[in-house]
Design a protein around this motif. Sequence first.
Motif, PDB file in Angstrom:
ATOM      1  N   VAL A  74      27.259  16.351  35.156  1.00 19.32           N
ATOM      2  CA  VAL A  74      26.760  16.344  33.772  1.00 19.32           C
ATOM      3  C   VAL A  74      26.763  14.943  33.145  1.00 19.32           C
ATOM      4  CG1 VAL A  74      27.068  17.336  31.468  1.00 19.32           C
ATOM      5  CG2 VAL A  74      27.444  18.761  33.493  1.00 19.32           C
ATOM      6  N   CYS A  76      25.985  12.145  34.295  1.00 20.73           N
ATOM      7  CA  CYS A  76      25.084  11.158  34.902  1.00 20.73           C
ATOM      8  C   CYS A  76      23.736  11.093  34.189  1.00 20.73           C
ATOM      9  CB  CYS A  76      24.907  11.473  36.379  1.00 20.73           C
ATOM     10  SG  CYS A  76      26.393  11.084  37.319  1.00 20.73           S
ATOM     11  N   PRO A  77      23.093   9.922  34.277  1.00 25.52           N
ATOM     12  CA  PRO A  77      21.857   9.671  33.515  1.00 25.52           C
ATOM     13  C   PRO A  77      20.710  10.620  33.840  1.00 25.52           C
ATOM     14  CG  PRO A  77      22.757   7.627  34.394  1.00 25.52           C
ATOM     15  CD  PRO A  77      23.577   8.722  34.978  1.00 25.52           C
ATOM     16  N   TRP A  78      20.665  11.115  35.048  1.00 30.19           N
ATOM     17  CA  TRP A  78      19.561  12.003  35.433  1.00 30.19           C
ATOM     18  C   TRP A  78      19.925  13.462  35.269  1.00 30.19           C
ATOM     19  CZ3 TRP A  78      14.562  10.788  36.220  1.00 30.19           C
ATOM     20  CH2 TRP A  78      14.251   9.432  36.377  1.00 30.19           C
ATOM     21  N   PHE A  79      21.007  13.750  34.567  1.00 24.32           N
ATOM     22  CA  PHE A  79      21.363  15.147  34.266  1.00 24.32           C
ATOM     23  C   PHE A  79      20.236  15.880  33.534  1.00 24.32           C
ATOM     24  CE2 PHE A  79      23.122  18.136  31.111  1.00 24.32           C
ATOM     25  CZ  PHE A  79      23.446  19.158  31.999  1.00 24.32           C
TER      26      PHE A  79
ATOM     27  N   PRO B  77      22.010   2.965  31.952  1.00 22.25           N
ATOM     28  CA  PRO B  77      22.807   3.120  33.176  1.00 22.25           C
ATOM     29  C   PRO B  77      22.762   1.932  34.121  1.00 22.25           C
ATOM     30  CG  PRO B  77      21.486   5.087  32.738  1.00 22.25           C
ATOM     31  CD  PRO B  77      21.043   4.062  31.764  1.00 22.25           C
ATOM     32  N   TYR B 106      13.672  13.045  30.625  1.00 17.48           N
ATOM     33  CA  TYR B 106      14.380  13.490  31.839  1.00 17.48           C
ATOM     34  C   TYR B 106      15.489  12.536  32.244  1.00 17.48           C
ATOM     35  CZ  TYR B 106      10.399  16.537  31.916  1.00 17.48           C
ATOM     36  OH  TYR B 106       9.468  17.453  31.559  1.00 17.48           O
ATOM     37  N   TYR B 107      15.573  11.423  31.553  1.00 16.93           N
ATOM     38  CA  TYR B 107      16.513  10.354  31.900  1.00 16.93           C
ATOM     39  C   TYR B 107      16.987   9.779  30.571  1.00 16.93           C
ATOM     40  CZ  TYR B 107      17.818   5.691  33.707  1.00 16.93           C
ATOM     41  OH  TYR B 107      18.467   4.536  34.037  1.00 16.93           O
ATOM     42  N   ARG B 108      18.278   9.897  30.272  1.00 14.17           N
ATOM     43  CA  ARG B 108      18.725   9.583  28.926  1.00 14.17           C
ATOM     44  C   ARG B 108      20.020   8.769  28.933  1.00 14.17           C
ATOM     45  NH1 ARG B 108      18.053  13.452  24.413  1.00 14.17           N
ATOM     46  NH2 ARG B 108      17.188  11.485  23.614  1.00 14.17           N
ATOM     47  N   TRP B 109      20.307   8.193  27.782  1.00 16.11           N
ATOM     48  CA  TRP B 109      21.536   7.422  27.609  1.00 16.11           C
ATOM     49  C   TRP B 109      22.036   7.638  26.184  1.00 16.11           C
ATOM     50  CZ3 TRP B 109      16.750   5.337  28.929  1.00 16.11           C
ATOM     51  CH2 TRP B 109      16.017   4.797  27.879  1.00 16.11           C
ATOM     52  N   TYR B 127      23.415  12.361  23.289  1.00 12.39           N
ATOM     53  CA  TYR B 127      22.585  11.199  23.601  1.00 12.39           C
ATOM     54  C   TYR B 127      22.120  10.561  22.291  1.00 12.39           C
ATOM     55  CZ  TYR B 127      22.302  13.611  28.122  1.00 12.39           C
ATOM     56  OH  TYR B 127      22.611  14.239  29.296  1.00 12.39           O
TER      57      TYR B 127
END
Lengths: 309, 309
Positions: A74, A76-79, B77, B106-109, B127
Amino acid sequence: MRRKHVFVLLLMIALSPAAPRAQSRKSIAEKLGFASDAKLLIVHADDVGMTHAVNAATIKALESGSVNSASIMVPCPWFPEIADYAKTHTDADFGLHLTLTAERVYYRWGPVAPRDQVPSLVDENGYFRHDWTAGTHIERRDAEREIRAQIERAYAMGIRPTHLDSHQYRLYQTGKELFDVLVRVAHEKRVPFFVVREWFADHPYLEAGLGPDDIVIDHTVTIDPGVPPEKWAEFYGTAIRNLQPGVTEFVIHVAFADEEMKAATRERDTWGAAWRQRDFDFFSGAQFRELLQQEKIHLVTWRQLSHAQ
Amino acid sequence: MRRKHVFVLLLMIALSPAAPRAQSRKSIAEKLGFASDAKLLIVHADDVGMTHAVNAATIKALESGSVNSASIMVPCPWFPEIADYAKTHTDADFGLHLTLTAERVYYRWGPVAPRDQVPSLVDENGYFRHDWTAGTHIERRDAEREIRAQIERAYAMGIRPTHLDSHQYRLYQTGKELFDVLVRVAHEKRVPFFVVREWFADHPYLEAGLGPDDIVIDHTVTIDPGVPPEKWAEFYGTAIRNLQPGVTEFVIHVAFADEEMKAATRERDTWGAAWRQRDFDFFSGAQFRELLQQEKIHLVTWRQLSHAQ
């Protein structure tokens, strides 16, 4: 109040005859309608969500049927990518790969809980610690807060996990305190968790910590750095031919060895891009499927185990 | 104590004759030893650290000389990868691309500051908000805490930024309050920040917020979704041929359109993988270098501007 709960739990554990109970009841195989000496196998891909390359390879392996279960990181960035997939593929057997470390160098992640609430888990830059050494003290409360935060984010983003397990086995190998956190949270959420009978000899607190209805996997197989790349298929072939009756979980790590994955893991080969491509290649290949047939091995998922229990 | 500082700063700003000062002194070009009508250009790649594909393309573009400045997203990341590069390539002109949003799906921070300390910046999953709308209230204190945390992590991980700017222009376009945060923190850290004279007409608070020694870029060019892919080179070619005297910053976005980048940006084409590959291709190409020579354009970096000032 919390102390009282812990005390009651410890009392229950102390009073429960853990060891004999497994023998006195139907095996998982029998509950699932198989013969008592059936060989059941979960082919389980770890680390989903870590990178896009892991997600893409896991989805392909799940859809081709060569992998039948997986667990998701959970933090991780690609979750979000895999959460979106899980939400729209509710048959997929996804668990949560509870994560308390960020073991890479050039690509990192941190806690889901606010990091000032889990100080023992984070390094000086706010990421999860790269590693835990003998001198690292992990606060039980921090671990519990963080795994609760991971489970909450997973539910909030649409995942209904079929099981829980632990990235790098941290919740199993670090001591009774952290394993008991896993058990307590899993019981509360009514989600089964991975634990293996073979581990009990080395870590008696694992067996002691279980409740009467917990699923116990009989055997597990995972490849390690001692196996040279050219012996990959031979290692798994031997493991499959030697599979014992009961439930075995193969813990594997699949990814495509593309630019992202090579860069994310470039500081060392262990569990690196080429390693994960080899796992993908073996478990997607014809040899694996033929061996399963030949050895009369039945694939089962965590969802099936859970329903049987 | 902090309030007093703010008051003194506001007083200084109120008393400083911001508009006339630029005319009454040497231009940046002159301070750098160029003619007063010289055309100076910063070719600036945004979003470094967002993905490995952005990092790899930026490093290649910097090393080939086609891009001469860039700014880094600390919360992303892949920040550790570019921090490691920056530490060992101290001549590279890296700024910090202060980031308060996570605009992908689909890719978050999320924030570098503990997220419970910056609640107005985060969504229900922890996020950064995907977007800010008219109804979004961003607390000034949250923005300030977060950009301070980003700068602190950057310094702690070995980066010495040559400038600051703002991802998606949020600190410029959202109002006086957030721009003043940028100015206050930049002054305190003694790091120049990106701001463009052309923006003053639409946003007078930008000019009003500046101190007497702040660098003001004269012009900026960035490509937008109105330009069709086949007109990319034409757009930049026209911009270069029409470059005006003074300092211009080209704000570009480079990446390799590989599996990671395509997946990270797949929900829309704008600032997506193909867009960034086109930017990389144009600025790495011979046409760009020839145009610079032909139009007698001099490349300058933020480090040079800073030393001149």
